[in-house]
Motif scaffolding. Structure first.
Motif, short mmCIF file in Angstrom:
data_model
loop_
_atom_site.label_atom_id
_atom_site.label_comp_id
_atom_site.label_asym_id
_atom_site.label_seq_id
_atom_site.Cartn_x
_atom_site.Cartn_y
_atom_site.Cartn_z
N LEU A 1 -4.80 6.60 -3.20
CA LEU A 1 -6.09 5.34 -3.17
C LEU A 1 -5.47 4.20 -2.60
N TRP A 2 -4.45 3.85 -3.31
CA TRP A 2 -3.57 2.52 -2.81
C TRP A 2 -3.03 2.57 -1.43
N GLY A 3 -2.55 3.73 -1.09
CA GLY A 3 -2.12 4.03 0.17
C GLY A 3 -3.24 3.83 1.06
N ALA A 4 -4.60 4.41 0.93
CA ALA A 4 -5.36 4.19 1.90
C ALA A 4 -5.91 2.67 2.06
N TYR A 5 -5.70 2.08 1.00
CA TYR A 5 -6.37 0.61 0.95
C TYR A 5 -5.31 -0.43 1.71
N GLU A 6 -4.13 0.05 1.23
CA GLU A 6 -2.94 -0.67 1.97
C GLU A 6 -3.16 -0.54 3.44
N THR A 7 -3.18 0.62 3.98
CA THR A 7 -3.34 1.02 5.23
C THR A 7 -4.47 0.33 6.09
N PHE A 8 -5.79 0.48 5.28
CA PHE A 8 -6.90 -0.25 5.79
C PHE A 8 -6.64 -1.83 5.99
N ALA A 9 -6.15 -2.37 4.76
CA ALA A 9 -6.03 -3.73 4.98
C ALA A 9 -4.81 -3.95 6.05
N ARG A 10 -3.80 -3.42 6.12
CA ARG A 10 -2.92 -3.63 7.47
C ARG A 10 -3.53 -3.73 8.60
N ASP A 11 -4.63 -2.61 8.91
CA ASP A 11 -5.29 -2.51 10.09
C ASP A 11 -6.08 -3.67 10.25
N VAL A 12 -6.94 -3.98 9.29
CA VAL A 12 -8.12 -4.99 9.43
C VAL A 12 -6.85 -6.35 9.75
N PHE A 13 -5.76 -6.62 9.12
CA PHE A 13 -5.21 -7.90 9.40
C PHE A 13 -4.65 -7.69 10.84
N ILE A 14 -4.07 -6.70 11.27
CA ILE A 14 -3.75 -6.38 12.79
C ILE A 14 -4.90 -6.77 13.64
N ALA B 1 2.32 -7.73 16.09
CA ALA B 1 3.65 -8.56 15.77
C ALA B 1 3.74 -9.06 14.44
N GLY B 2 2.55 -9.67 13.89
CA GLY B 2 2.64 -10.19 12.54
C GLY B 2 2.94 -9.14 11.40
N ALA B 3 2.33 -8.14 11.52
CA ALA B 3 2.43 -6.91 10.94
C ALA B 3 3.82 -6.13 10.80
N ASP B 4 4.47 -6.19 12.10
CA ASP B 4 5.81 -5.45 12.19
C ASP B 4 6.69 -5.79 11.03
N GLY B 5 7.19 -4.88 10.32
CA GLY B 5 8.19 -5.26 9.13
C GLY B 5 7.78 -5.81 7.91
N ARG B 6 6.31 -5.90 7.93
CA ARG B 6 5.58 -6.44 6.73
C ARG B 6 5.31 -5.66 5.72
N SER C 1 1.80 -4.95 -1.65
CA SER C 1 2.01 -5.99 -2.87
C SER C 1 0.60 -6.00 -3.41
N PRO C 2 0.28 -5.88 -4.59
CA PRO C 2 -1.14 -5.95 -5.13
C PRO C 2 -1.16 -7.63 -4.99
N ALA C 3 -0.37 -8.40 -5.38
CA ALA C 3 -0.24 -10.07 -5.35
C ALA C 3 -0.67 -10.49 -3.86
N LEU C 4 -0.05 -10.00 -2.73
CA LEU C 4 -0.25 -10.21 -1.38
C LEU C 4 -1.98 -9.91 -1.07
N LEU C 5 -2.21 -8.73 -1.20
CA LEU C 5 -3.55 -8.19 -0.79
C LEU C 5 -4.68 -8.92 -1.74
N ARG C 6 -4.32 -9.28 -2.89
CA ARG C 6 -5.19 -10.31 -3.59
C ARG C 6 -5.55 -11.44 -2.97
N VAL C 7 -4.57 -12.07 -2.03
CA VAL C 7 -5.00 -13.36 -1.57
C VAL C 7 -4.89 -13.40 -0.07
N LEU C 8 -4.48 -12.52 0.37
CA LEU C 8 -4.16 -12.33 2.02
C LEU C 8 -5.35 -12.73 2.86
N PHE C 9 -6.52 -12.02 2.59
CA PHE C 9 -7.82 -11.95 3.31
C PHE C 9 -8.60 -13.26 2.94
N GLN C 10 -8.53 -13.83 1.73
CA GLN C 10 -9.10 -15.04 1.39
C GLN C 10 -8.50 -16.08 2.28
#
Length: 171
Positions: free
Chosen positions: A4-17, A64-69, A73-82
């Motif tokens: 479940l976390w992996g799905a959220y993490e992947t979705f968040a990365r895809d939205v970021f990209i 490019a921004g997502a490469d190697g990132r 991290s729950p702390a990152l995803l808590r604030v990234l999109f805000q």
């Protein structure tokens, strides 16, 4: 919980990209935020990164921004999109984004995934400190069906909110 976390993490990365690939100006919001150190321009615009993307970041800045990132991290995803979506003008969407990204169920889910994936399910001091959970150090992490349901709904809510905020910005 791990999947479940992996799905959220992947979705968040895809939205970021997708957000940065379609709206590169959003990158400026990250550079003005406390996250600027996590998305350093010298890494994204290095010779190697530019070469990897054919010396053109047009419609590729998010990639490019997502490469190697690390997006685990729950702390990152808590604030990234805000920060990334700080330009959303709809007040309801902004409030909902803050509420869903900061949901305690997501925070707990991310830390539980860490305990399962990296500690073989054994509760440690850091987990207790980070979550305030009342389980005992050294015992096997216990998760009820109700907690799984709450985590699933939290991921569904934040994912829907990210879609709404993305559409407000034309992503």
């Amino acid at each position: 919980m791990v999947l479940l976390w992996g799905a959220y993490e992947t979705f968040a990365r895809d939205v970021f990209i997708q957000a940065l690939n379609s709206r590169p100006a959003l990158f400026g919001a990250l550079l003005k935020s406390p996250l600027k150190d996590r998305f350093q321009t010298q890494q994204i615009f290095s010779y190697a990164a530019l070469e990897q993307h054919g010396f053109s970041l047009e419609k590729k800045l998010g990639s490019a921004g997502a490469d190697g990132r690390d997006f685990s991290s729950p702390a990152l995803l808590r604030v990234l999109f805000q920060h990334l979506f700080s330009g959303v003008e709809d007040e309801w969407a902004k409030r909902n984004l803050a509420q869903t990204c900061e949901a305690p169920e997501l925070w707990l889910l991310g830390h539980r995934r860490h305990v399962i994936a990296h500690r073989a399910g054994l509760v440690d001091d850091e987990y207790i400190r980070q979550t305030g959970d009342h389980q005992q150090v050294g015992e096997m992490l216990a998760i009820s069906n109700a907690e799984i349901d709450r985590a699933l709904w939290a991921v569904a809510r934040v994912s829907g909110t990210l879609v709404v905020c993305s559409s407000h910005l034309g992503v």
